[in-house]
Design an enzyme around this catalytic site. Structure first.
Site, PDB file in Angstrom:
ATOM      1  N   GLY A 119     -77.766   1.432  27.829  1.00 33.01           N
ATOM      2  CA  GLY A 119     -78.439   1.176  29.094  1.00 33.01           C
ATOM      3  C   GLY A 119     -79.326   2.348  29.477  1.00 33.01           C
ATOM      4  O   GLY A 119     -79.633   3.214  28.650  1.00 33.01           O
ATOM      5  N   GLY A 121     -78.985   5.161  31.096  1.00 28.98           N
ATOM      6  CA  GLY A 121     -78.531   6.530  30.855  1.00 28.98           C
ATOM      7  C   GLY A 121     -78.624   6.890  29.382  1.00 28.98           C
ATOM      8  O   GLY A 121     -79.132   7.958  29.009  1.00 28.98           O
ATOM      9  N   THR A 122     -78.143   6.002  28.522  1.00 32.76           N
ATOM     10  CA  THR A 122     -78.136   6.258  27.075  1.00 32.76           C
ATOM     11  C   THR A 122     -79.566   6.341  26.529  1.00 32.76           C
ATOM     12  O   THR A 122     -79.877   7.189  25.691  1.00 32.76           O
ATOM     13  CB  THR A 122     -77.347   5.141  26.363  1.00 32.76           C
ATOM     14  N   THR A 142     -77.241  -4.018  28.863  1.00 34.63           N
ATOM     15  CA  THR A 142     -76.453  -3.855  30.083  1.00 34.63           C
ATOM     16  C   THR A 142     -76.304  -5.210  30.766  1.00 34.63           C
ATOM     17  O   THR A 142     -77.245  -6.003  30.784  1.00 34.63           O
ATOM     18  CB  THR A 142     -77.063  -2.875  31.110  1.00 34.63           C
ATOM     19  N   ASP A 144     -76.198  -5.379  33.770  1.00 37.65           N
ATOM     20  CA  ASP A 144     -76.895  -5.226  35.048  1.00 37.65           C
ATOM     21  C   ASP A 144     -78.358  -5.703  34.999  1.00 37.65           C
ATOM     22  O   ASP A 144     -78.957  -5.939  36.059  1.00 37.65           O
ATOM     23  CB  ASP A 144     -76.893  -3.751  35.490  1.00 37.65           C
ATOM     24  N   GLY A 187     -73.315  -4.810  38.893  1.00 31.56           N
ATOM     25  CA  GLY A 187     -74.785  -4.760  38.849  1.00 31.56           C
ATOM     26  C   GLY A 187     -75.353  -3.417  39.254  1.00 31.56           C
ATOM     27  O   GLY A 187     -76.568  -3.232  39.273  1.00 31.56           O
ATOM     28  N   ARG A 188     -74.487  -2.518  39.654  1.00 34.10           N
ATOM     29  CA  ARG A 188     -74.895  -1.189  40.131  1.00 34.10           C
ATOM     30  C   ARG A 188     -75.890  -1.326  41.277  1.00 34.10           C
ATOM     31  O   ARG A 188     -75.595  -2.042  42.217  1.00 34.10           O
ATOM     32  CB  ARG A 188     -75.470  -0.365  38.981  1.00 34.10           C
ATOM     33  N   HIS A 288     -64.386  -5.965  35.632  1.00 30.95           N
ATOM     34  CA  HIS A 288     -64.736  -5.869  34.214  1.00 30.95           C
ATOM     35  C   HIS A 288     -64.616  -7.186  33.456  1.00 30.95           C
ATOM     36  O   HIS A 288     -65.003  -7.247  32.283  1.00 30.95           O
ATOM     37  CB  HIS A 288     -63.894  -4.776  33.553  1.00 30.95           C
ATOM     38  N   GLN A 290     -66.552  -9.355  33.904  1.00 30.86           N
ATOM     39  CA  GLN A 290     -67.970  -9.645  33.648  1.00 30.86           C
ATOM     40  C   GLN A 290     -68.465  -8.990  32.356  1.00 30.86           C
ATOM     41  O   GLN A 290     -69.512  -9.355  31.825  1.00 30.86           O
ATOM     42  CB  GLN A 290     -68.828  -9.153  34.818  1.00 30.86           C
TER      43      GLN A 290
HETATM   44  O1  F6P Z   1     -73.501  -0.738  34.077  1.00 30.79           O
HETATM   45  C1  F6P Z   1     -72.526  -1.694  33.820  1.00 30.79           C
HETATM   46  C2  F6P Z   1     -71.410  -1.616  34.830  1.00 30.79           C
HETATM   47  O2  F6P Z   1     -70.480  -2.630  34.527  1.00 30.79           O
HETATM   48  C3  F6P Z   1     -71.862  -1.682  36.275  1.00 30.79           C
HETATM   49  O3  F6P Z   1     -72.181  -2.987  36.679  1.00 30.79           O
HETATM   50  C4  F6P Z   1     -70.652  -1.079  36.972  1.00 30.79           C
HETATM   51  O4  F6P Z   1     -71.021  -0.489  38.198  1.00 30.79           O
HETATM   52  C5  F6P Z   1     -70.212  -0.013  35.994  1.00 30.79           C
HETATM   53  O5  F6P Z   1     -70.737  -0.374  34.732  1.00 30.79           O
HETATM   54  C6  F6P Z   1     -68.720   0.150  35.896  1.00 30.79           C
HETATM   55  O6  F6P Z   1     -68.464   1.219  35.051  1.00 30.79           O
HETATM   56  P1  F6P Z   1     -67.012   1.613  34.510  1.00 30.79           P
HETATM   57  O7  F6P Z   1     -66.735   0.756  33.315  1.00 30.79           O
HETATM   58  O8  F6P Z   1     -67.149   3.042  34.182  1.00 30.79           O
HETATM   59  O9  F6P Z   1     -66.040   1.328  35.620  1.00 30.79           O
END
Ligand code: F6P
Length: 381
Positions: A119, A121-122, A142, A144, A187-188, A288, A290
């Protein structure tokens, strides 16, 4: 351009998404079948280039049967940024720049090109490493769907279907109990999953980060439905949603080396509803779920096209680019054009107009929504 590539590496970074294995499979098959290249799989994102012994060859046998599998056979992490690598010591957390070590490690391994599946960041890390000599090609992953300059990221479609299914299921229980059901989706800072799952699932209210919400507007919507005989409502809330003049809701703890995590707005919002009008309200946080499960047909296909074209573009010398979907064609866009910003829901899009025309409340008045200048207005989906 003729290529001097003989050996490539592949890694998956950031949160997992359905379709990662389909990309890995496509990269390995295309590299071997079409070019005779060797492929090295790097474990746990950039962590595998920081720690020793985390690299293994990937053959056609290794990728057999992985197309329908969720997750990633290589493992992943969202905590291993080589430019700011955090190490816990007895005196606290120390941050180191290990980017030079990563470049050296890649050279020692004889990797001519790195396929970076990740995504925002990577991909930013790949772009920054490319300024230090790395030859990379990015693949946009992603759930998102918030990466610039591609119509879609793989993983989004599967997450969307999971979220839509949840909204469908909440309808029956909401109706039976005459309740308001709030469902919090991931979805951040972008509202793609919430908006599209909400429309596809027939939600009554959808709250997205791009449109700060006004509780009074939502209460009016619930009351209006009740007066028309609908004694239940379904409210989809993106995890990044926030009230007008307020902040997004974050979880108390940040993982070492990780980013601040959103989460909890569903319950905060539901409590506001209960307090202001005593509505019987329940909250579901889909979380998660999703990210899990087998990729949809759409994601398997998109991931396969991305993986295959990543290798073909690399062979043509189009390095330090990301594969992207535009008008149903896979193109290559420079990494410099996809990092640094995110893709938000454009408020002047037909998706927003569709929601409003269907009578879905987006948490604020139409006048307010039309007055917002969001970063999303400049970038189409
Ligand atoms: O970027 C994908 C995502 O699932 C976001 O929708 C969510 O905010 C975040 O990652 C959750 O991250 P983690 O797996 O570190 O809880």
């Amino acid at each position: 351009m003729s290529t001097s590539i003989r050996r490539i590496g592949v890694l998956t970074g950031g949160g997992d998404a359905p379709g990662l294995n389909a990309v890995i499979r496509a990269v390995v098959k295309t590299a071997i079948n079409e070019y005779g290249w060797e492929v090295l799989g790097i474990e746990d994102g950039f962590e595998g280039l920081i720690q020793p012994g985390r690299v293994r060859p990937l053959t056609l046998d290794d990728v057999r049967g992985i197309l329908p599998r969720g997750g990633t056979i290589l493992g992943t992490t969202n905590r291993a940024n080589p430019f700011a690598y955090e190490v816990k010591t007895s005196t606290g957390v120390q941050t180191y720049d290990l980017s030079g070590d990563v470049i050296r490690h890649i050279q020692v391994l004889g990797i001519d090109l790195l396929v970076v599946i990740g995504g925002a960041g990577t991909l930013r890390i790949a772009h920054d490493l490319s300024k230090k000599g790395l030859l990379a090609i990015g693949v946009p992953k992603t759930i998102d769907n918030d990466i610039l300059n591609t119509a879609l990221t793989f993983g989004f479609d599967t997450a969307l279907n999971t979220a839509m299914d949840a909204v469908d299921r909440l309808h029956t229980t909401a109706e039976s109990h005459h309740r308001v059901m709030v469902v919090e989706l991931m979805g951040r800072d972008a509202g793609w999953i919430a908006l599209e799952a909400g429309i596809a699932g027939g939600a009554d209210v959808i709250l997205i980060p791009e449109i700060p919400y006004d509780l009074d507007v939502i209460v009016d919507k619930i009351k209006a439905r009740s007066q028309r005989g609908a004694k239940f409502s379904i409210i989809v809330v993106a995890e990044g949603a926030r009230p007008v003049g307020g902040e997004a809701t974050y979880q108390a703890q940040r993982d070492p080396g990780g980013v601040k995590r959103l989460g909890g707005v569903g319950e905060v919002f539901a409590q506001q509803l209960r307090e202001c009008c005593g509505v019987d309200t329940r909250v579901t946080v889909l979380g998660h779920l999703q990210r899990g499960g087998s990729p949809s047909a759409f994601d398997r296909l998109l991931a396969s096209r991305y993986g295959t074209m990543a290798v073909h573009f690399a062979a043509q010398g189009k390095v330090n680019h990301m594969v992207a979907l535009r008008c149903d064609e896979i193109i290559a866009v420079p990494l410099s054009e996809v990092t640094g910003q995110q893709k938000y829901v454009p408020l002047n899009s037909d998706m927003i107009l569709t929601a409003l025309s269907l009578g879905i409340s987006l948490g604020n008045t139409r006048q307010f929504i039309e007055g917002i200048q969001s970063p999303g207005d400049t970038d189409g989906h």
